[in-house]
Structures are given as structure tokens and as C-alpha cells.
Design a protein around this motif. Structure first.
Motif, PDB file in Angstrom:
ATOM      1  N   ALA A  44     -19.063   1.963  24.153  1.00 18.46           N
ATOM      2  CA  ALA A  44     -17.758   2.314  24.701  1.00 18.46           C
ATOM      3  C   ALA A  44     -16.875   1.070  24.646  1.00 18.46           C
ATOM      4  CB  ALA A  44     -17.882   2.803  26.146  1.00 18.46           C
ATOM      5  N   VAL A  45     -15.708   1.198  24.011  1.00 18.59           N
ATOM      6  CA  VAL A  45     -14.819   0.048  23.818  1.00 18.59           C
ATOM      7  C   VAL A  45     -13.413   0.413  24.290  1.00 18.59           C
ATOM      8  CG1 VAL A  45     -13.946  -1.676  22.214  1.00 18.59           C
ATOM      9  CG2 VAL A  45     -16.156  -0.585  21.767  1.00 18.59           C
ATOM     10  N   ILE A  46     -12.878  -0.394  25.219  1.00 15.26           N
ATOM     11  CA  ILE A  46     -11.526  -0.199  25.731  1.00 15.26           C
ATOM     12  C   ILE A  46     -10.614  -1.232  25.086  1.00 15.26           C
ATOM     13  CG2 ILE A  46     -10.058  -0.097  27.779  1.00 15.26           C
ATOM     14  CD1 ILE A  46     -12.608   0.396  29.433  1.00 15.26           C
ATOM     15  N   SER A  47      -9.614  -0.771  24.342  1.00 13.15           N
ATOM     16  CA  SER A  47      -8.646  -1.640  23.669  1.00 13.15           C
ATOM     17  C   SER A  47      -7.291  -1.521  24.349  1.00 13.15           C
ATOM     18  CB  SER A  47      -8.511  -1.246  22.196  1.00 13.15           C
ATOM     19  OG  SER A  47      -9.760  -1.251  21.542  1.00 13.15           O
ATOM     20  N   PHE A  48      -6.455  -2.552  24.136  1.00 13.89           N
ATOM     21  CA  PHE A  48      -5.148  -2.568  24.788  1.00 13.89           C
ATOM     22  C   PHE A  48      -3.987  -2.790  23.828  1.00 13.89           C
ATOM     23  CE2 PHE A  48      -8.039  -3.113  28.222  1.00 13.89           C
ATOM     24  CZ  PHE A  48      -7.430  -2.514  29.310  1.00 13.89           C
ATOM     25  N   HIS A  49      -4.267  -2.985  22.551  1.00 21.98           N
ATOM     26  CA  HIS A  49      -3.187  -3.029  21.579  1.00 21.98           C
ATOM     27  C   HIS A  49      -3.699  -2.551  20.232  1.00 21.98           C
ATOM     28  CE1 HIS A  49      -4.734  -6.813  19.872  1.00 21.98           C
ATOM     29  NE2 HIS A  49      -4.770  -7.299  21.091  1.00 21.98           N
ATOM     30  N   SER A  50      -2.778  -2.245  19.327  1.00 26.94           N
ATOM     31  CA  SER A  50      -3.109  -1.549  18.090  1.00 26.94           C
ATOM     32  C   SER A  50      -4.042  -2.341  17.193  1.00 26.94           C
ATOM     33  CB  SER A  50      -1.828  -1.199  17.332  1.00 26.94           C
ATOM     34  OG  SER A  50      -1.096  -2.372  16.998  1.00 26.94           O
ATOM     35  N   LEU A  51      -3.943  -3.668  17.195  1.00 29.84           N
ATOM     36  CA  LEU A  51      -4.809  -4.461  16.323  1.00 29.84           C
ATOM     37  C   LEU A  51      -6.274  -4.290  16.709  1.00 29.84           C
ATOM     38  CD1 LEU A  51      -2.749  -7.781  16.150  1.00 29.84           C
ATOM     39  CD2 LEU A  51      -2.904  -6.006  14.397  1.00 29.84           C
ATOM     40  N   GLU A  52      -6.560  -4.352  18.004  1.00 34.81           N
ATOM     41  CA  GLU A  52      -7.929  -4.139  18.473  1.00 34.81           C
ATOM     42  C   GLU A  52      -8.385  -2.718  18.192  1.00 34.81           C
ATOM     43  OE1 GLU A  52      -7.880  -6.950  22.496  1.00 34.81           O
ATOM     44  OE2 GLU A  52      -7.399  -4.817  22.621  1.00 34.81           O
ATOM     45  N   ASP A  53      -7.567  -1.749  18.585  1.00 40.30           N
ATOM     46  CA  ASP A  53      -7.973  -0.351  18.457  1.00 40.30           C
ATOM     47  C   ASP A  53      -8.211   0.028  17.005  1.00 40.30           C
ATOM     48  OD1 ASP A  53      -8.453   2.321  19.544  1.00 40.30           O
ATOM     49  OD2 ASP A  53      -6.568   2.860  18.559  1.00 40.30           O
TER      50      ASP A  53
END
Length: 309
Positions: A237-246
């Protein structure tokens, strides 16, 4: 003087529910909180684990390590390392891996850490203040094209060139930048237009933070490590906060959620898929109202498939 905000863990229940999946009541086995932060997810996981469960956490931030020391549960351990060191765990040893890629509120709201343009402080931005180069150190010698490349690639800032030139011009005239206020002022003077409600320095500060901590490179390494250490049926499970990470997380899960054929050996059996994509979860309207910093979060969940004999 405003008091620093307390950290509110994003997608707390949703993340722990997704991680533990169908593990049933009182899960055993080894679980990983790859980004301890201020421990919200870790404490919730420990509440759910059984007596034979174990939780290993990772974090680079000395303040996070200090917070982790307050947890006296013998089932818990913390490692003062970035989450790329996941690959040091034995292969197939983990029942689940959680990654929360956000910067914690105490980090953002501590002027001495230099993460925010809202507070004047040293131009640092290192997650681990005990090692590595600060943003101020890097900017003291970086060339215009290097600065512009970082701002453009990691901040997706269309005024990367003018900002980089302004930084170097300021450095040439008055010496190296040392504070967040200096950087924010330079960026504001170089950015001609900006989205409503967004500070002109937002993208530049994001870019420098990502770059100085090698965040995207470490994320790629950590995802590959998670694939190695997860046991069949284990959850990622991975929580991202901006488009580059996601984008990195989305592409990683997609890449490993399909069979791979070797075009050089068309009759050979394909390499089996190694992940199964499960969910994409966003914070509820209620959570966003209570914690506006959660509004950009997105969590992607996948499950490790069976490893063929």
C-alpha cells in the motif's frame, strides 16, 4: 506566534485496512511501515496485530527516530535508514509493506528544517539532518542549467529557467542563499503568473526537497525491494501526494501486474505476473475538510501473487 500544527495521519484507517487485507483477526508475521513519520500508521497497525505479529519501521529523520523510541511495544522495531534499505530484509519475509510518501506536519512547520516558504529558516530541506548536502550547500555551486533542470523536472515549473537565472544572479551579487525567505523572495520575483491560491514558490520548494533527498530514486528502489520481500498474498500500500510519485507507483504496479513474454523466445512460457492491482483510494470529503493537507493524497494497493515453484 503560531503554534506548529500537530501531524494528522492521512488515510489512517483505510491504509491499515488495505495493508492487513484478509489477514484475519490478530495477524501474525512480519509487517513493514516503510516511512514511520510520526508513527500514526505504526501505532494503528500494532493495535491490530496479534501477539505473534511483528512490525519493522524505517525512517531517515532523527526526529522520527526519537518519536519511535516512545513506542515500548516489544513487537516493534525502528531502523534509522531510508526505505530503500527494505532489500536488507529476507526475501519473502513480509506479510505487508506500507509506504506513506508525505512530509509530516512537524517537518513542514519547523522553521529550522527549511521545508516551507511560510517560515523563515535555514535553507536545508534534508530529511536526515545528520548526513548529506543541504539545499543551501548545493545552490552555492550549482550552475544555471543544473538548477533549472531540477526545478523543471521535479517541480514541473514552467518558469524554471528564469528562477534559476535569478538565483545565480543573486548569488553572484550578494553571495550564497542561506534562508528560505531569500529563496521564496527570488522565486516570487521570477514567476510571472501562478495558479490561484498557490504561492509562487510552491513548485520550486517541492523540487529542491525531492532532489536533495533523492526521493524519486529512493521510491523506485523501495518498490523493487518491496516486491522482493513480500510473501505471496502480501499487500503493498503506497500513499502518494503529487503526480511524480503517483506516476512511479502506478507504472510499477502496472508493469508487474501482467505476464511478460520474451520476444526472443516466442514459444517459451511467459514470466508470470508478480502483483495484482487491487484499489485506488482517495481521502473522503470529511477527511479533507478536517485535514486540508490530505487533499492531494492517493493510495494504490496491490497484492503479491504466488511465486511459481
Amino acid at each position: 506566534m503560531n503554534q506548529p500544527l500537530q501531524h494528522i495521519t492521512v488515510l489512517l484507517d483505510e491504509a491499515v485496512d488495505a495493508l492487513l487485507g484478509a489477514a484475519g483477526p490478530s495477524p501474525a508475521g512480519q509487517w513493514v511501515d516503510a516511512t514511520f513519520g510520526r508513527g500514526g500508521h505504526s501505532r494503528k497497525i500494532l493495535q491490530r496485530l496479534g501477539p505473534d505479529g511483528r512490525l519493522v519501521a524505517f525512517d531517515k529523520d532523527p526526529e522520527a527516530i526519537a518519536e519511535a523510541a516512545r513506542i515500548t511495544d516489544p513487537r516493534f522495531s525502528i531502523r534509522h535508514e531510508g526505505f530503500r534499505h527494505l532489500d536488507e530484509l529476507p526475501a519473502g519475509s513480509c506479510a505487508g509493506v506500507l509506504m506513506d510518501l508525505g512530509v509530516s506536519s512537524p517537518q513542514i512547520d519547523s522553521p529550522e528544517r527549511g521545508f516551507s516558504f511560510r517560515f523563515d529558516g535555514p535553507l536545508d530541506m534534508r530529511m536526515d539532518t545528520t548526513r548529506g548536502q543541504s539545499v543551501a550547500d548545493w545552490l552555492a555551486d550549482a550552475e544555471v542549467h543544473q538548477i533549472a533542470e531540477v526545478i523543471r523536472d521535479y517541480g514541473e515549473e514552467r518558469f524554471a529557467g528564469p528562477i534559476a537565472k535569478a538565483i545565480v544572479a543573486r548569488r553572484t551579487e550578494k553571495g550564497p542563499l542561506t534562508t528560505t525567505a531569500e529563496l521564496a523572495s527570488i522565486v516570487a520575483g521570477a514567476v510571472r503568473t501562478r495558479e490561484a491560491g498557490q504561492n509562487p514558490a510552491t513548485r520550486t520548494f517541492q523540487a529542491f526537497r525531492i532532489f536533495i533527498n533523492a526521493e524519486l530514486e529512493e521510491l523506485q528502489q523501495a518498490l523493487a525491494a518491496a516486491l522482493k520481500v513480500l510473501q505471496p498474498g502480501g499487500r503493498l500500500a503506497v500513499i502518494s501526494f503529487h503526480s511524480l510519485e503517483d506516476r512511479i507507483v502506478k507504472q510499477f504496479i502496472a508493469q508487474h501486474s501482467k505476464e511478460v513474454y520474451d520476444r526472443r523466445a516466442p514459444f517459451a512460457a511467459p514470466q508470470p505476473m508478480r502483483l495484482k492491482a487491487l484499489e485506488r483510494i482517495k481521502p473522503s470529503a470529511q477527511e479533507i475538510e478536517g485535514n486540508p493537507r490530505s487533499r492531494s493524497a492517493v493510495m494504490r494497493v496491490a497484492e503479491r501473487t504466488e511465486v511459481p515453484a
